[in-house]
Design a protein around this motif. Sequence first.
Motif, PDB file in Angstrom:
ATOM      1  N   LYS A 153      43.321  42.040  43.589  1.00 44.81           N
ATOM      2  CA  LYS A 153      42.051  42.656  43.220  1.00 44.81           C
ATOM      3  C   LYS A 153      42.232  43.614  42.047  1.00 44.81           C
ATOM      4  N   ILE A 154      43.299  44.403  42.074  1.00 49.36           N
ATOM      5  CA  ILE A 154      43.567  45.341  40.976  1.00 49.36           C
ATOM      6  C   ILE A 154      43.821  44.581  39.684  1.00 49.36           C
ATOM      7  N   GLN A 155      44.612  43.509  39.762  1.00 54.89           N
ATOM      8  CA  GLN A 155      44.885  42.722  38.564  1.00 54.89           C
ATOM      9  C   GLN A 155      43.609  42.080  38.021  1.00 54.89           C
ATOM     10  N   ALA A 156      42.734  41.617  38.905  1.00 56.98           N
ATOM     11  CA  ALA A 156      41.479  41.015  38.454  1.00 56.98           C
ATOM     12  C   ALA A 156      40.590  42.048  37.766  1.00 56.98           C
ATOM     13  N   VAL A 157      40.537  43.258  38.315  1.00 56.02           N
ATOM     14  CA  VAL A 157      39.733  44.310  37.688  1.00 56.02           C
ATOM     15  C   VAL A 157      40.301  44.677  36.322  1.00 56.02           C
ATOM     16  N   LEU A 158      41.630  44.806  36.224  1.00 62.48           N
ATOM     17  CA  LEU A 158      42.253  45.110  34.927  1.00 62.48           C
ATOM     18  C   LEU A 158      41.972  44.007  33.911  1.00 62.48           C
ATOM     19  N   LEU A 196      39.388  41.958  33.918  1.00 61.13           N
ATOM     20  CA  LEU A 196      37.969  42.022  33.579  1.00 61.13           C
ATOM     21  C   LEU A 196      37.690  43.157  32.598  1.00 61.13           C
ATOM     22  N   VAL A 197      38.289  44.324  32.824  1.00 64.65           N
ATOM     23  CA  VAL A 197      38.107  45.452  31.905  1.00 64.65           C
ATOM     24  C   VAL A 197      38.656  45.104  30.531  1.00 64.65           C
ATOM     25  N   PHE A 213      37.366  37.182  46.842  1.00 67.41           N
ATOM     26  CA  PHE A 213      37.482  38.623  47.028  1.00 67.41           C
ATOM     27  C   PHE A 213      37.838  38.964  48.475  1.00 67.41           C
TER      28      PHE A 213
END
Length: 166
Positions: free
Chosen positions: A20-25, A27-28, A12
């Motif tokens: 980071k945005i791709q990882a959050v997407l 994960l969601v 991170f």
Amino acid sequence: MTALRNRLQQWFAAASRKQKIQAVLLLVGVLASFGLVISGGAAPQQPADEPSTLYFAGVVVKLIGVLLLIVGCGVIVMRWARNPRRLSRGGQMMVVETIRLSPKQALHLVRVGGQQFLVGATDQNISLISQVELADPADDEQPIPIGQDFNRLLQGFLQVRSSGKE
């Protein structure tokens, strides 16, 4: 468990905003898919003690549909986020074209008012290379096709610079 948490914290800290945005997407998407699988989706049409193979096939098709929807929305958001032209509506400054020389180096053709400038950018430095004069004023109103006119413009610029040194 602590080693995994430390690795995630290191990643991170080193990750770019896009990663980071791709990882959050991701994960969601995984959590939403897991939630659908856990909840069982829609109520089956048959009694609960006799599930059919068509019911499970329907669940799989719905799951694939939701995953494709999540990925599609992620792609649209990422394209929208990196499009510089959406930020310049009505403004005096606009990036007309960008060509990447390496992951950390790029050339940008920038329009400010009626003038155009060729700008070089790296991680450490941004420098003005030259003011660019286009031969045809109609080119100002039309976007420059990628790989054609900008390459010709750059070749002409390099020829002018090399002829000036001789």
